[in-house]
Enzyme design. Structure first.
Site, PDB file in Angstrom:
ATOM      1  CG  HIS A 308      -1.761   1.169   1.439  1.00  0.00           C
ATOM      2  ND1 HIS A 308      -3.134   1.133   1.347  1.00  0.00           N
ATOM      3  CD2 HIS A 308      -1.460   2.458   1.757  1.00  0.00           C
ATOM      4  CE1 HIS A 308      -3.634   2.322   1.582  1.00  0.00           C
ATOM      5  NE2 HIS A 308      -2.629   3.152   1.844  1.00  0.00           N
ATOM      6  CD  GLU A 309       1.717   3.586   3.677  1.00  0.00           C
ATOM      7  OE1 GLU A 309       2.019   4.683   3.161  1.00  0.00           O
ATOM      8  OE2 GLU A 309       0.635   3.388   4.258  1.00  0.00           O
TER       9      GLU A 309
END
EC number: 3.4.24.39
Length: 357
Positions: A308-309
């Site tokens: 996600h990051e």
């Protein structure tokens, strides 16, 4: 590491592909109430937002990554001379369950809450002149007594014009812009260092697996990206391929990854955050309470949180993603164009590929 030529090719492909995906004009479900956001200028670049429940249902609204969040998150979009000013704040990944009551605001029908924030803190407005500020997106909600996200509500604001004093705005922006370049993996010692290193390394094969699944298309892809179009599949696969390359090494790459919170952004409900303007990712203490890889469809874990990051950082793949919706229900309500710009759509798709959801 990728060569400059390959990076430019990917950026050109991404820009062309996203431009070719027409945002959906399909009307949202009638049972999703809408939040009205009224923006007004307080003084200088200080803005007040009044958020009002225009629906006929009670709402329990998550304030993380939304108005009332005290972190330097994106609350509005800022435009100068017709172009959006790049956002220079942080993008958070928060829990979708086990959330604390204090991160929610209850609004009955017709009720409002207020928030004040300085738009110059997260956007470089040092050139001065007239800007346009507006907000539109989706806020997460839960049942009145719940701690798990269960819904999403659309919000939209008026357009606010402000004449900016460039010198004053530059001082506000500089207070956030105090980050330095460091080594690829930083502050990673002991059990947390081992957990983070393992999660980053395992992000590489999972991202590669997700890239292959995206190229093939199918039910899960259509569920999250609302199309089985080959151009969209290739674009999603290209981002996952870039994440896999970045995560394959903890000693080189285009991101700086912290195992702790050097900037004081974390809270008990935040798992990790990215500072896209610096290609920085930081884990929060709550990250380490997650399992390495979950066996629950639509669940959160360390590996997919790292994915996600990584999707947020333009150094990995440009443009970086935004945070438009969190969790399965919210993410699957997005249009194709929105999903392509939503980090959780990528992490949830990777989870679905891994578990066969």
């Amino acid at each position: 590491m990728r060569s400059p030529q390959s990076i430019l090719a990917i950026v050109a492909f991404a820009t062309t592909a996203i431009a070719g995906v027409v945002p959906s004009t399909e009307k949202r479900a009638d049972d999703i109430p809408e939040l009205d956001v009224k923006l007004t200028q307080v003084e200088g670049t200080l803005v007040k937002a009044v958020v009002t429940n225009n629906g006929d249902e009670d709402l329990n609204i998550l304030n993380l990554n939304f108005f009332k969040d005290t972190a330097p998150v994106k609350k509005v979009s800022v435009y100068s001379q017709g172009a959006e000013v790049p956002f220079a704040g942080v993008r958070l990944r928060h829990k979708t369950s086990g959330l604390s009551p204090e991160v929610f605001t209850y609004l009955g029908p017709g009720e409002s809450f207020e928030d004040e924030f300085d738009v110059a803190f997260t956007a470089d407005l040092s050139q001065g002149g007239r800007i346009v500020v507006k907000a539109e997106g989706f806020a997460s909600t839960t049942d009145t007594d719940g701690d798990t996200l269960s819904g999403v509500v659309h919000y939209k604001s008026n357009e606010l014009e402000i004449d900016v004093d460039g010198k004053a705005a530059a001082k506000n922006f500089a207070s956030l812009n105090q980050f330095s370049k460091r080594t690829r993996l930083t502050g990673c010692t002991g059990s947390r260092g081992s957990a983070a290193t393992r999660a980053i390394r395992d992000s590489a094969p999972l991202a590669a697996m997700a890239a292959g699944a995206a190229r093939n298309g199918g039910r899960a892809f259509t569920q999250y990206f609302k199309t089985n179009d080959q151009q969209v599949r290739n674009l999603v696969a290209a981002r996952f391929d870039a994440v896999a390359r970045e995560a394959s090494s903890t000693t080189s790459g285009r991101t700086t990854y912290y195992c702790d919170d050097p900037y004081g952004i974390c809270s008990p409900n935040v798992l990790a955050y990215a500072l896209p303007s610096r290609n920085i990712i930081s884990n929060c203490p709550a990250y380490y309470s997650l399992s390495h890889l979950t066996w629950r469809c639509h669940g959160q874990d360390r590996v997919t949180t790292s994915i996600h990051e990584f999707t947020h950082t333009p150094g990995v793949f440009s443009p970086g993603t935004d945070d438009l919706a969190y969790g399965h229900q919210a993410a699957t309500s997005l249009s194709t164009w929105e999903a392509l710009n939503n980090a959780d759509s990528f992490s949830l798709f990777a989870n679905a590929v891994y578990l066969g959801c």
